[in-house]
Scaffold this active site. Structure first.
Site, short mmCIF file in Angstrom:
data_model
loop_
_atom_site.label_atom_id
_atom_site.label_comp_id
_atom_site.label_asym_id
_atom_site.label_seq_id
_atom_site.Cartn_x
_atom_site.Cartn_y
_atom_site.Cartn_z
N ASP A 487 0.81 -1.22 0.00
CA ASP A 487 0.00 0.00 0.00
C ASP A 487 0.85 1.27 0.00
O ASP A 487 0.34 2.36 -0.22
CB ASP A 487 -0.86 0.04 1.26
C1 GLC Z 1 -0.60 2.75 5.92
C2 GLC Z 1 0.13 1.55 6.47
C3 GLC Z 1 -0.06 0.35 5.63
C4 GLC Z 1 -1.54 0.19 5.44
C5 GLC Z 1 -2.13 1.44 4.80
C6 GLC Z 1 -3.59 1.33 4.51
O1 GLC Z 1 -0.05 3.14 4.75
O2 GLC Z 1 1.52 1.80 6.56
O3 GLC Z 1 0.53 -0.75 6.23
O4 GLC Z 1 -1.77 -0.91 4.67
O5 GLC Z 1 -1.92 2.49 5.66
O6 GLC Z 1 -4.40 1.86 5.48
C1 GLC Z 2 -1.28 -3.73 5.53
C2 GLC Z 2 -2.54 -3.79 4.71
C3 GLC Z 2 -2.38 -4.68 3.53
C4 GLC Z 2 -1.14 -4.30 2.77
C5 GLC Z 2 0.08 -4.29 3.66
C6 GLC Z 2 1.31 -3.81 2.98
O1 GLC Z 2 -1.08 -4.94 6.17
O2 GLC Z 2 -3.61 -4.24 5.47
O3 GLC Z 2 -3.48 -4.59 2.69
O4 GLC Z 2 -0.99 -5.20 1.73
O5 GLC Z 2 -0.16 -3.45 4.75
O6 GLC Z 2 1.25 -2.47 2.68
#
Ligand code: GLC
Ligand code: GLC
Length: 814
Positions: A487
């Site tokens: 993400d």
């Molecule tokens: C933030 C977190 C990531 C998460 C994303 C979505 O970027 O670092 O881990 O998946 O938020 O809410």
């Molecule tokens: C968080 C989010 C997941 C994402 C991951 C890496 O765990 O829930 O959707 O893939 O971060 O960013």
């Protein structure tokens, strides 16, 4: 250093001191009424949706951290001394403190000046309430005159509004009190048809419902005025902060015990039956009273607790293993499976780290959670798949999240995470493999929940696949969109204004930046879809999927290989991300894991090379970091990943979710030693001895462990709600132990450490129990199978005739 121990026969973790490095939590409830509870009884409860139906209040990021909970105060009425048997809020030096976190329940017990108190907290199956069963015992040689005060603080339902909109909220709180039962009914007179109730089995001598009256001016939770003086104020909340507190007096002879049952519940009334009498503004309490009559009885609480225990015995009994490694056994048999239920229920919404406000159910997250859950309650997995698919858009793309209460996609995050659609294919294939229920493909499911847009689920999968083909970039690789699995790799974001969301800001047209991760995911999901198409009698379609998959594989080899490892992406300038050419972020874990998991490069040594580079450049004693070298500054063209200080989260933290991809990759190249070694590095039970470093709960996975670039290397964060749970469960059970569900039966293909002489397992699969015994007769992974005493060719146990109860499988490894 440890703060407790595992009690495996009881399936409990026993915490032996209250001052754990962080609150160590557990979940109550597994259907609709949920709570989180810490080892000092902190936490909160909600009905279905942690944001919209919050029952009790909790203040996140507090000092001390964990404040607000299901508290009791005991008071010695002779001396005026008082204490909390769960340590918080009073924090007196307790004797014999233990907190037992078990499957859907928590028991906190302690002693203070000869008075023992033990409280068992749980949510009975099929009910929207929680029970606190408190037993108070007098171990003194004299009689004891005691007061018990209960305490919860009500939330005004919408947790977001509750913590921000004070100009309104300080004026709206309302309660009713009848027969010692406290009813919280804020906003009931207007548009809500639900309320909460808090009751107690003993005769009460008083109550409080107004927080300030209970605490007294300038008093905190550690010394409420009411508890200090030993008398409830019988306060009735009007506005401000409604609470629920009962006062019970106990006279205990030496050696005597007494049990008090508290019930906190949630009730909805039909719109036309909200009030009683109908023309009044008084709550209709009929349904709530019926529930209370049943549950305020100690023996009923006992039998519903036994039912809950049996429920978990059955669920966990579906897959039990006996290997030479205690940490493997404990996680597979108890805690990892249990955590998979929590991630299935909560997605990423409510934990000590997730406030229950910001995030709904993730499309990608929830599909992956199915990998570790589908064998437990397949009917709920099916329902979830249909809900998820109904938020898919006609293009094949998907809302990134949806709200569990409304089941509508969240517009504030929207779509455009270009990996999302493929996880639906993997979720559906995991479901069919587990159940053999091909009929799910014919289920009629709308797009974007729009009536009239219904199509068979199979059509949704087709569009998932198509979505990527419609969005290929300059190298023929999938365009990344807002982000892929990571993400925080936001290659079209280019945000330079503080406060902008990395997830939703897009300043580029998105026609250049490509993801090699999505390419690998496409290959993996495409092969699954091809098998599904073939089973549906669509050979031409199957062939076309396989052709696209081969083409993508060739593209990965050509444009996704850096010489020693797989590249990660191309940015908006068409420059490589995750290459030896980069100054920082030269190698990323995601593509090494997912390409090898998908079998890319198995024949020509690419996979082996990528895994070797992973071990050399990314592996640490605490797990495998996400990339190296960490980004030391913010890169406009990379987005959030470079916003984190080095070693945390996606910037070179150990992001535990993707470690099992490498683990599976290692099993694909036949390296059971490496696979199990990586598995052990992040296994929370195996890390119990270093709890002062790890700091999170030793019984569940955390999303992240700080990487080697962080000063706190080895410290875990964001425990409980993470894709790590499902993926590790999947990796250990299906790939290392190799008990792998497939469309036409159960496959037995273990890739275990060389030092293991074998293992045993019991696995229920499509209503037959498989008793599996694996024995090592050589150092390799070649399997010879015997099923019910007869040799079987290959590693697939053929499906037995329908009524078969058990099948005995013997696998010999050579
Ligand atoms: C933030 C977190 C990531 C998460 C994303 C979505 O970027 O670092 O881990 O998946 O938020 O809410
Ligand atoms: C968080 C989010 C997941 C994402 C991951 C890496 O765990 O829930 O959707 O893939 O971060 O960013």
């Amino acid at each position: 250093m440890k703060y407790g121990y595992f009690d495996d026969p009881l399936r409990e973790y026993v915490i032996t001191r209250p001052d754990t490095p962080l609150p160590w939590i557990n979940y109550l409830g597994c259907q609709a009424y949920f709570g989180i509870i810490s080892n000092t009884a902190g936490g909160y409860s909600f009905y279905r949706d942690a944001r919209l139906r919050r029952i009790t209040r909790y203040r996140y990021n507090n000092a001390p951290y964990d404040f607000g909970g299901r508290y009791l105060y005991l008071r010695d009425d002779a001396s005026g001394e008082f204490w909390s048997p769960s340590w918080q809020p009073t924090r007196r030096s307790l004797e014999d403190y233990t907190c037992r976190h078990g499957m859907g329940y928590t028991i906190i017990r302690s002693k203070y000046q000869g008075i023992e108190a033990s409280t068992r907290y749980f949510v009975p199956l099929d009910e929207n309430l929680e029970i606190w069963q408190t037993t108070v015992t007098n171990h003194r040689s004299q009689a004891a005159e005691l007061s018990v005060f209960s305490l919860i603080e009500f939330c005004l339902w919408d947790a977001q509004d509750d913590s921000t909109n004070f100009q309104r909220n300080f004026s709206i709180g309302e309660v009713e009190i009848e027969d010692g039962v406290i009813y919280h009914k804020t906003e009931y007179r207007e548009r809500r048809d639900h309320f909460a109730f808090f009751a107690c089995s003993e005769k009460t001598t008083g109550f409080d419902t107004q927080r300030d009256a209970f605490l007294g001016p300038y008093h905190g939770w550690e010394n409420p005025a009411v508890v200090e003086c030993g008398h409830s104020g019988n306060s009735v909340a009007h506005g401000w902060a409604p609470i629920g507190s009962h006062h019970v007096k106990l006279s205990l002879k030496p050696g005597e015990s007494r049990q008090i049952v508290f019930v906190l519940g949630y009730q909805e009334n039909a719109r036309d039956q909200k009030f009683d009498p109908p023309d009044s503004q008084t709550l209709n309490k009929k349904a709530a009273k019926a529930v209370l009559t049943k549950y305020l009885v100690p023996c009923v609480a006992d039998t519903s607790f036994e039912k809950l225990r049996r429920y978990w015995d059955e669920l966990l009994g579906l897959c039990q293993v006996d290997t030479p490694d205690v940490h493997t056994n404990r996680m597979v048999n108890i805690w990892n499976a249990y955590q998979c239920m929590a991630t299935f229920n909560m997605s990423r919404s409510a934990s000590f780290f997730e406030s229950g406000i910001g995030r709904g159910l993730g499309f990608r997250d929830s599909n992956q959670d199915l990998l570790g859950f589908v064998h437990m309650v397949p009917s709920r997995a099916r329902e979830r798949i249909v809900d998820l698919a109904a938020t898919q858009l006609p293009t094949g793309g998907a809302y990134h999240q949806y709200q569990p209460l409304t089941k509508q996609g969240n517009n504030d995050i929207g779509s455009g995470f270009n990996d999302d659609p493929h996880w639906l294919i993997l979720g559906v294939s995991a479901y069919i493999k587990e159940t053999g229920d091909w009929s799910i493909l014919d289920e009629s499911v709308p797009f974007d929940n729009a009536p009239g847009s219904e199509k068979p689920l199979y059509e949704h999968l087709r569009r998932s696949f198509r979505y990527t083909l419609d969005r290929l970039g300059p190298h023929g690789l999938p365009l990344i969109g807002r982000a892929d699995w990571n993400d925080c790799l936001n290659l079209n974001c280019f945000s330079d204004s503080p406060g902008q969301s990395f997830q939703t800001t897009t300043n580029k047209d998105g026609k250049v930046a490509e993801s090699i991760f999505i390419a690998a995911l496409f290959v993996h999901a495409g092969r699954e879809l091809a098998k599904i198409a073939s089973h549906r009698g669509l050979p031409a379609e199957c062939a076309s999927y396989l052709a696209e998959v081969s083409k993508m594989e060739a593209t990965i080899r050509k444009h996704g290989w850096d010489g020693e490892w797989f590249l990660r992406a191309y940015d908006d300038f068409g420059r490589k991300v995750g290459s030896k050419e980069c100054a920082e972020g030269k190698i990323f874990i995601e593509t090494q894991g997912f390409c090898t998991l998908a079998g890319i490069g198995l024949e020509d040594g690419m996979a082996a090379k990528a895994l070797e580079a992973t071990s050399r450049l990314l592996a640490t004693e605490h797990g495998i970091v996400l990339q190296q070298p960490a980004y030391s500054k913010y890169y406009l063209e990379l987005g959030e990943i470079s916003s984190y200080p080095p070693g945390y989260k996606e910037n070179a933290g150990i992001f535990c979710h993707n470690n099992p991809w490498v683990i599976i990759g290692e099993t694909r190249v036949g390296n059971g030693d490496a696979a199990h070694d990586y598995y052990t590095r992040i296994n929370p039970s195996a890390r119990e001895e270093i709890s002062e470093v790890h700091r999170c709960e030793p019984y569940v996975y955390a999303q992240m462990i700080a990487g080697r670039d962080a000063p706190t290397h080895g410290e875990a964060k964001n425990s409980w709600l993470t894709g790590t749970a499902a993926w590790n469960y999947f990796a250990i059970t299906q790939w290392i132990l190799g008990i792998r569900t497939d469309f036409d039966g159960l496959r037995i293909a273990p890739v275990i450490p060389g030092g293991w002489s074998g293992f045993k397992a019991t696995r229920k699969f499509r209503s037959t129990i498989y008793q599996i015994e694996v024995q090592r007769a050589g150092s390799g992974n070649q399997v010879s199978l015997e099923v019910d005493g007869k040799p079987v060719h290959g590693n697939l146990v053929p499906l037995p005739p329908p009524e078969t109860k058990t099948v005995a499988v013997k696998a010999t490894l050579r």
